[in-house]
Motif scaffolding. Structure first.
Motif, PDB file in Angstrom:
ATOM      1  N   SER A  57       0.917  -1.241   0.100  1.00  0.00           N
ATOM      2  CA  SER A  57      -0.029   0.048   0.069  1.00  0.00           C
ATOM      3  C   SER A  57       0.921   1.124   0.064  1.00  0.00           C
ATOM      4  O   SER A  57       0.686   2.137  -0.611  1.00  0.00           O
ATOM      5  N   SER A  58       1.949   1.233   0.754  1.00  0.00           N
ATOM      6  CA  SER A  58       2.894   2.363   0.669  1.00  0.00           C
ATOM      7  C   SER A  58       3.575   2.582  -0.448  1.00  0.00           C
ATOM      8  O   SER A  58       3.589   3.635  -1.027  1.00  0.00           O
ATOM      9  N   LEU A  59       4.030   1.464  -0.877  1.00  0.00           N
ATOM     10  CA  LEU A  59       4.819   1.657  -2.057  1.00  0.00           C
ATOM     11  C   LEU A  59       3.919   2.132  -3.244  1.00  0.00           C
ATOM     12  O   LEU A  59       4.484   2.864  -3.925  1.00  0.00           O
ATOM     13  N   ALA A  60       2.736   1.535  -3.187  1.00  0.00           N
ATOM     14  CA  ALA A  60       1.900   2.396  -4.364  1.00  0.00           C
ATOM     15  C   ALA A  60       1.557   3.718  -4.238  1.00  0.00           C
ATOM     16  O   ALA A  60       1.688   4.434  -5.260  1.00  0.00           O
ATOM     17  N   LEU A  61       1.547   4.027  -3.041  1.00  0.00           N
ATOM     18  CA  LEU A  61       1.249   5.656  -2.666  1.00  0.00           C
ATOM     19  C   LEU A  61       2.547   6.337  -3.146  1.00  0.00           C
ATOM     20  O   LEU A  61       2.495   7.333  -3.783  1.00  0.00           O
ATOM     21  N   GLN A  62       3.603   5.645  -2.785  1.00  0.00           N
ATOM     22  CA  GLN A  62       4.850   6.239  -3.102  1.00  0.00           C
ATOM     23  C   GLN A  62       4.969   6.433  -4.711  1.00  0.00           C
ATOM     24  O   GLN A  62       5.446   7.576  -5.361  1.00  0.00           O
ATOM     25  N   PHE A 117     -12.266  11.480  -4.471  1.00  0.00           N
ATOM     26  CA  PHE A 117     -13.386  12.343  -5.163  1.00  0.00           C
ATOM     27  C   PHE A 117     -12.780  13.444  -6.007  1.00  0.00           C
ATOM     28  O   PHE A 117     -13.356  13.833  -6.995  1.00  0.00           O
ATOM     29  N   LYS A 118     -11.813  14.231  -5.488  1.00  0.00           N
ATOM     30  CA  LYS A 118     -11.165  15.388  -5.975  1.00  0.00           C
ATOM     31  C   LYS A 118     -10.451  15.011  -7.520  1.00  0.00           C
ATOM     32  O   LYS A 118     -10.866  15.669  -8.424  1.00  0.00           O
ATOM     33  N   ILE A 119     -10.019  13.773  -7.656  1.00  0.00           N
ATOM     34  CA  ILE A 119      -9.481  13.106  -8.810  1.00  0.00           C
ATOM     35  C   ILE A 119     -10.515  13.125  -9.629  1.00  0.00           C
ATOM     36  O   ILE A 119     -10.559  13.392 -10.926  1.00  0.00           O
ATOM     37  N   LYS A 120     -11.610  12.468  -9.249  1.00  0.00           N
ATOM     38  CA  LYS A 120     -12.817  12.225 -10.032  1.00  0.00           C
ATOM     39  C   LYS A 120     -13.377  13.540 -10.717  1.00  0.00           C
ATOM     40  O   LYS A 120     -13.766  13.483 -11.663  1.00  0.00           O
ATOM     41  N   ALA A 121     -13.498  14.594  -9.793  1.00  0.00           N
ATOM     42  CA  ALA A 121     -14.048  15.942  -9.976  1.00  0.00           C
ATOM     43  C   ALA A 121     -13.110  16.800 -10.729  1.00  0.00           C
ATOM     44  O   ALA A 121     -13.458  17.594 -11.422  1.00  0.00           O
ATOM     45  N   GLY A 122     -11.806  15.942 -11.273  1.00  0.00           N
ATOM     46  CA  GLY A 122     -11.006  16.848 -12.060  1.00  0.00           C
ATOM     47  C   GLY A 122     -10.380  17.951 -11.666  1.00  0.00           C
ATOM     48  O   GLY A 122     -10.334  19.157 -12.323  1.00  0.00           O
ATOM     49  N   VAL A 123      -9.858  17.951 -10.204  1.00  0.00           N
ATOM     50  CA  VAL A 123      -9.295  19.120  -9.778  1.00  0.00           C
ATOM     51  C   VAL A 123      -7.790  19.484 -10.205  1.00  0.00           C
ATOM     52  O   VAL A 123      -7.340  18.331 -10.788  1.00  0.00           O
ATOM     53  N   ASP A 124      -7.266  20.541 -10.212  1.00  0.00           N
ATOM     54  CA  ASP A 124      -6.060  20.701 -10.894  1.00  0.00           C
ATOM     55  C   ASP A 124      -4.799  19.846 -10.204  1.00  0.00           C
ATOM     56  O   ASP A 124      -4.934  19.809  -9.033  1.00  0.00           O
ATOM     57  N   VAL A 125      -3.968  19.768 -11.266  1.00  0.00           N
ATOM     58  CA  VAL A 125      -2.815  18.899 -10.644  1.00  0.00           C
ATOM     59  C   VAL A 125      -2.025  19.276  -9.432  1.00  0.00           C
ATOM     60  O   VAL A 125      -1.769  18.610  -8.500  1.00  0.00           O
ATOM     61  N   GLU A 126      -1.827  20.676  -9.368  1.00  0.00           N
ATOM     62  CA  GLU A 126      -1.098  21.210  -8.226  1.00  0.00           C
ATOM     63  C   GLU A 126      -1.682  20.997  -6.951  1.00  0.00           C
ATOM     64  O   GLU A 126      -0.983  20.575  -5.984  1.00  0.00           O
ATOM     65  N   HIS A 127      -3.106  20.844  -6.974  1.00  0.00           N
ATOM     66  CA  HIS A 127      -4.042  20.814  -5.669  1.00  0.00           C
ATOM     67  C   HIS A 127      -3.883  19.299  -5.523  1.00  0.00           C
ATOM     68  O   HIS A 127      -3.850  18.891  -4.259  1.00  0.00           O
ATOM     69  N   LEU A 128      -3.845  18.455  -6.429  1.00  0.00           N
ATOM     70  CA  LEU A 128      -3.805  17.057  -6.264  1.00  0.00           C
ATOM     71  C   LEU A 128      -2.740  16.597  -5.639  1.00  0.00           C
ATOM     72  O   LEU A 128      -2.422  15.821  -4.979  1.00  0.00           O
ATOM     73  N   ARG A 129      -1.565  17.173  -6.297  1.00  0.00           N
ATOM     74  CA  ARG A 129      -0.185  16.764  -5.827  1.00  0.00           C
ATOM     75  C   ARG A 129       0.044  16.840  -4.275  1.00  0.00           C
ATOM     76  O   ARG A 129       0.424  16.028  -3.630  1.00  0.00           O
ATOM     77  N   LEU A 130      -0.415  18.021  -3.898  1.00  0.00           N
ATOM     78  CA  LEU A 130      -0.317  18.103  -2.213  1.00  0.00           C
ATOM     79  C   LEU A 130      -1.180  16.980  -1.558  1.00  0.00           C
ATOM     80  O   LEU A 130      -0.483  16.406  -0.491  1.00  0.00           O
ATOM     81  N   SER A 131      -2.260  16.888  -2.123  1.00  0.00           N
ATOM     82  CA  SER A 131      -3.200  15.723  -1.314  1.00  0.00           C
ATOM     83  C   SER A 131      -2.576  14.458  -1.455  1.00  0.00           C
ATOM     84  O   SER A 131      -2.220  13.822  -0.339  1.00  0.00           O
ATOM     85  N   VAL A 132      -2.123  14.097  -2.419  1.00  0.00           N
ATOM     86  CA  VAL A 132      -1.427  12.851  -2.936  1.00  0.00           C
ATOM     87  C   VAL A 132      -0.124  12.814  -1.909  1.00  0.00           C
ATOM     88  O   VAL A 132       0.171  11.950  -1.304  1.00  0.00           O
ATOM     89  N   CYS A 165      -1.244  12.256   1.841  1.00  0.00           N
ATOM     90  CA  CYS A 165      -1.487  11.027   2.160  1.00  0.00           C
ATOM     91  C   CYS A 165      -0.141   9.857   2.215  1.00  0.00           C
ATOM     92  O   CYS A 165      -0.413   9.157   3.239  1.00  0.00           O
ATOM     93  N   THR A 166       0.774  10.051   1.221  1.00  0.00           N
ATOM     94  CA  THR A 166       1.730   9.327   1.072  1.00  0.00           C
ATOM     95  C   THR A 166       2.800   9.299   2.636  1.00  0.00           C
ATOM     96  O   THR A 166       3.022   8.350   3.054  1.00  0.00           O
TER      97      THR A 166
END
Lengths: 581, 205, 278
Positions: B83-88, B166-181, B184-185
């Motif tokens: 799980s950790s590796l996948a997120l990494q 949910f954000k990914i599905k909603a198509g939030v911009d990459v910059e924002h997603l990057r922070l969330s990812v 989580c990691t």
């Protein structure tokens, strides 16, 4: 990793703009509103704690007089009183109340960095308070185990509220800790990340330093209580034996086996001692600023004051077992903990010296905040000194579990911080409401509260020295306790009630001044810190107007030689009026 | 030593003022959310550390029995590592701007985490079948408590994960997603470390 | 002006109260007079600091109170002064700590000639046990504890046969004989506390704690419980009597050993059975 970042600008906090009445005043994300919610709730539950103290004083002062107080009630009163005052009032008021109001304003931020989390923090705290109150209405009433909740007795039959009451207490504490952690993250990260340009760590007012370090302590210490609460809950509900030894409770062999009651005490005091400083450090910080502003003089030895706060905070994690000298833990721990405890007295004493040295060659305005600061000094010195008795392991043996202990901690972490709370309210009320509190009523309130509180607790030390134990519902016929102790107890009870009722004047003053007080203006005390330099009073949403203030100096430029005024605000750039360069 | 050096400065001196005036307020050159997460890890660490200390202290009493760790825990550990590796992997992909790959690995990480939680429940079942309950021995109590707390923390992480999905599905911009990812990691790795330490302790005792 | 006077009154009042307070420690009855000495020493040192700091405050408030035209001094810090103050404080603290640690060392080091007795706490009464002539306590266990065997003595332990069991709340001690008190609890935390002895220690269920003392004067003293133990905490009282040798021996000869109690119970039971058969 903690150095100032000279290059990249930190982005401003994104403000949540409230659209309706509900999001503006109830589910508000504005730290100032949350502060008032925290403060109001803390004071409300604190008044419950105050009334509980009257009831217990009635019993102590006039035993066999009040039929409606039996031993069960009495132990419930002392327990809930202690818990409320230490955690739900003082911790919440200093950090949730003053912390929320002052941190963003003093560091020059628009709000806390995680406003939504901040809002949730308050509502979780409110739930914790309500659950605590609810324990009065369950069968058996609230727990009567003492605020230390020592097992086994806290969850066995011979103790009041050992069924529903203790469980609600533990749940309430766990919730409080969760809520506090949300708020605490905000306070720490806001101080770290959201300071305005020019506001270095060493330019922070000591109020912020005190709250900042206290929050770090709380974030690290509360988990210990959390662990203890969870394990005790399981002991109670699932029959595990974390803390519960093999025992026969009132003739009944219980299922428990082999647990360690002392393990709980270690966990409790690993939280409990830092807790003292969680209350004290914000008070230290605030009183430093009050003294500086109202003596028109820089706080003496600013750097030492910061170091002392940091050192005291760090040391507070290695002194916990001085609450356990006679607990039956390994006796050799006594050497270690007595030494660390007395070492902590040195930075604390240094703070006291610096406070009184701030008065030296000052221009002392005897305003309400100054009066209460002086009262803090008296009560804190007195209470600190008796701490040297109790911290020194041998001296503690005869005094532990006597009224001496009660008198000591009420003086040092009850009355002394409360004096600061009052001082701080008189000081910042004009900023929060835009109006001054009435001075005459303030003076009355001050003298009655200060002299009264001192009169209550000073003599209790001496009956403790005589051996009168604490947590006694009544003393009955005890040969070594003379009748004069009963007389004294009656006297103390009368003073307690007097001081208690005198607080009505204070509340009336707050209520009346809100509408009819003298208009304060933006900076009535001539203070330097940023909260007094806002565009409007009370500060609006976002704290500062269009532009965030820029900081050009430390928080203590009072009476600078050659300057036009006897104070230079932190955001005033160097110029002809400031003369320092 | 930066902090200590910093605390020795004399803020009232004019020459110090010149320097201080140029300083922007952030103490750490990181996004606020990341600082927040790191600060949050301190109380969590305090929590688990105190549990470990309580465990070690309680162990020294005579009624302690060694717990026979269910073999399933080894598999669960492997799943959590995956799980950790996948997120990494998804974090590295989002850094490179590859949103599609990131999405796959990010989802995968969450699925593994759920699998881990399912595995932990199965391990509980295994133990219960062996007659090991929370109140049979303190070592058993600690095991249930540890795993439950760790699981709850992971579940909290999965809420954040769900919001990101949910954000990914909603198509939030990459910059924002990057922070969330990234958040989580970091949290996932942290919980992996906590688990490995706890599992190691369970094996060693 | 009023404020300075007010604080001065507080200071003078505190000192006067200390001097004339009718409440002071009870006359000591054990060897722990050095605990009283450390308290006195702490009073002197901290009292001096209290008076000095308070007087300084009062002077400042009087001297530097706001007047038209007064300007405060600007003095960020004075490292030399602070180093001095810190050093003096450290010396004062050490002067209190060192004697404290020395006395603590005495407190936790039980002399070899100390004789043992056991105090057992339960909600909300005291019982006691002496090891008997062999000087050894028999083993006890909670499992064996029942109304017929309130101490939980195990019947087959030879050490236990001569143990003196005192099932009332009065205990006697021999004057000038060092004594090690072994403390046990059946249920919750208690604390064996006799104000005149100064010493105290919690009783923790599941373990045996201890402290030691030498009674130095005869008399009757109250035992209090000093650790909150439930709703009857305040009523958990006992008595300890310090005797000279003769009185002590007389008291001891009136007490029954475990073997005697078992024998007594057996005879009583036989009689009951006989009565029932008649």
């Amino acid at each position: 990793m903690m150095v100032d970042v000279p290059v990249a600008e930190v982005a401003e906090v994104e403000l949540y703009h409230a659209k309706s009445y509900w999001t503006k005043y109830v589910f508000s994300q504005d730290a100032k509103v949350i502060a008032i919610q925290y403060g109001g709730t803390a004071v409300a539950i604190g008044l419950v704690g105050l009334v509980l103290s009257w009831l217990m004083r009635l019993q102590l002062g006039f035993p066999d007089t009040f039929a409606f107080i039996d031993a069960t009630d009495y132990y419930q009163f002392i327990t809930v009183h202690g818990m409320i005052m230490v955690i739900y009032l003082l911790t919440a008021l200093f950090l949730g109340g003053f912390g929320n109001y002052l941190i963003p304003l003093m560091v020059g931020a628009r709000d806390m960095v995680f406003p939504y989390l901040n809002m949730v923090s308050y509502w979780v705290y409110l739930c914790a308070v309500l659950i605590l109150v609810a324990s009065f209405f369950v069968e058996g009433g609230p727990t009567g185990a003492g605020w230390t909740l020592y097992p086994p007795q806290s969850i066995t039959e011979g103790t009041p509220g050992s069924e529903g009451g203790i469980i609600l207490m533990l749940v309430s504490l766990a919730l409080f800790i969760i809520g506090f952690t949300m708020g605490g993250l905000n306070y720490v990260v806001t101080v770290l990340q959201a300071r305005t340009r020019g506001m270095t760590l060493m330019r922070l007012p000591l109020t912020v330093w005190g709250i900042f370090v206290a929050t770090i302590l709380a974030l690290l210490a509360f988990p210990a209580l959390f662990v203890g609460c969870i394990m005790m809950t399981l002991d109670k509900l699932l029959g595990t034996s974390f803390f519960m030894p093999e025992m026969i409770s009132l003739g009944q062999q219980l299922e428990y086996d082999g647990g360690s009651p002392i393990l709980f005490q270690h966990l409790f005091w690993f939280f409990g001692h830092p807790e003292v400083y969680i209350v004290a450090l914000p008070a230290f910080g605030i009183v430093s600023d009050l003294l500086a502003v109202h003596a028109r003089k820089n706080i003496f030895g600013y750097r030492m004051m910061v170091w002392a706060i940091v050192i005291i905070g760090a040391l507070s994690f290695v002194v916990w077992a001085h609450h356990m000298y006679v607990s039956g833990m390994h006796p050799y721990f006594g050497f270690f903990f007595a030494t660390t405890t007395l070492i902590i007295a040195v930075p604390t004493a240094l703070k006291v010296y610096n406070w009184v040295l701030t008065l030296w060659h000052g221009d002392i305005h005897l305003t309400q905040p100054m009066l209460f600061s002086l009262a803090f000094l008296v009560t804190f010195i007195n209470g600190g000194i008796t701490g040297l008795f109790l911290g020194n392991v041998t001296v503690d043996v005869p005094l532990s579990d006597t009224m001496f202990v009660v008198a000591h901690f009420h003086m040092v972490m009850g009355i002394a911080p409360l004096m600061v709370v009052f001082g701080a309210i008189y000081h910042w009320y004009p900023k929060i409401t835009g109006r001054m509190l009435h001075e005459g009523m303030g003076k009355f309130h001050f003298w009655v509260t200060f002299l009264g509180a001192y009169t209550i607790f000073l003599p209790l030390h001496y009956i403790g020295l005589q051996g009168v134990p604490r947590r006694y519902f009544e003393f009955g016929d005890t040969a070594f306790i003379p009748d004069s102790v009963t007389t004294l107890n009656a006297f103390v009870t009368v003073v307690t009630l007097t001081v208690g009722f005198a607080q009505i004047v204070f509340f009336y003053n707050m209520w009346r001044s809100y509408k009819h007080g003298k208009v304060a203006g933006d900076n009535p005390w001539g203070a330097t810190t940023l909260e007094w330099q806002t565009a409007e009073t009370p500060p609006g949403h976002g704290n500062f107007g269009e532009e965030l203030p820029l900081v050009y100096r430390w928080a203590y430029d009072f009476s600078v030689p050659g300057a036009k005024n006897d104070f230079i605000p932190q955001n005033m750039p160097p110029g002809p009026d400031t003369n320092n360069h | 030593m930066g902090i200590f050096h910093h605390l020795t400065r004399k803020p009232w001196l004019p020459e110090q003022s010149e320097i201080d005036n140029q300083v922007s307020g952030g103490a750490v050159a990181l996004q606020t959310a990341k600082v927040g997460l790191r600060v949050f890890l301190f109380p969590i660490s305090a929590l688990f550390t105190l549990f470990l200390i309580a465990y070690l202290m309680r162990m020294s009493f005579s009624d302690w029995q060694t717990l026979h760790d269910p073999w399933l825990l080894w598999i669960n550990t492997a799943v959590l590592v995956l799980s950790s590796l996948a997120l990494q992997r998804s974090r590295m992909l989002v850094d490179g701007g590859e949103v599609t790959g990131m999405r796959t690995y990010f989802m995968l990480g969450g699925v593994f985490a759920f699998a881990f939680l399912g595995g932990q429940l199965a391990a509980w079942q295994q133990l219960a079948d062996m007659g090991v309950y929370a109140d049979t021995n303190p070592s058993h109590s600690f095991f249930y408590l540890f795993t439950a707390l760790h699981g709850l923390h992971l579940l909290g992480g999965l809420v954040a994960w769900g919001r990101t999905v949910f954000k990914i599905k909603a198509g939030v911009d990459v910059e924002h997603l990057r922070l969330s990812v990234e958040l989580c990691t970091i949290y996932w790795h942290y919980l992996l470390v906590v688990w490995v330490v706890m599992f190691g302790l369970l094996l060693a005792t | 002006m009023i404020v300075a006077i007010g604080l001065l009154v507080v200071l003078v009042g505190t000192v006067l109260f200390h001097v004339y307070s009718p409440w002071w420690w009870t006359p000591i009855a054990s060897n722990w007079g050095n605990m009283d000495d450390t308290i006195l020493l702490t009073f002197w040192i901290t009292g001096a600091v209290f008076i000095a700091v308070m007087l300084f405050m009062v002077y400042c408030i009087y001297k530097f109170r706001h007047k038209e035209g007064r300007v405060a001094h600007y003095e960020p810090e004075n490292t030399k002064l602070e180093v001095w103050l810190t050093s003096i404080t450290a010396v004062g603290v050490a002067a209190m700590l060192a004697p404290g640690l020395i006395v603590w060392n005495d407190y936790v080091t039980v002399p070899e000639d100390a004789v043992e007795f056991e105090a057992i706490g339960q909600q909300w009464s005291w019982t006691f046990r002496l090891p008997g002539e062999d000087g050894k306590f028999g083993t006890v266990s909670m499992k064996d504890m029942n109304p017929d065997n309130p101490f939980g003595m195990s019947a087959d332990d030879p050490n236990g046969q001569d143990d003196v069991l005192i099932e009332e709340d009065e205990m006697h001690l021999l004057k000038d004989q060092p004594i090690k008190a072994l403390l046990r609890s059946v249920d919750v935390l208690h604390d064996f506390y006799v104000p005149q002895f100064r010493a105290k220690m919690d009783m923790v269920p599941g373990t045996v704690t201890y402290f030691w003392l030498t009674p130095i004067r005869t008399g009757e003293f109250e035992i209090l419980c000093a650790e909150l133990c439930g709703v009857g905490h305040h009523a958990m009282r006992g008595t300890v009597v310090v005797d000279e040798q003769e009185a002590y021996d007389e008291w001891l000869s009136d007490q029954a050993t475990y073997a005697e109690l078992v024998e007594e119970a057996r005879i009583r039971k036989e009689n009951e059975t006989r009565l029932a058969m008649n």
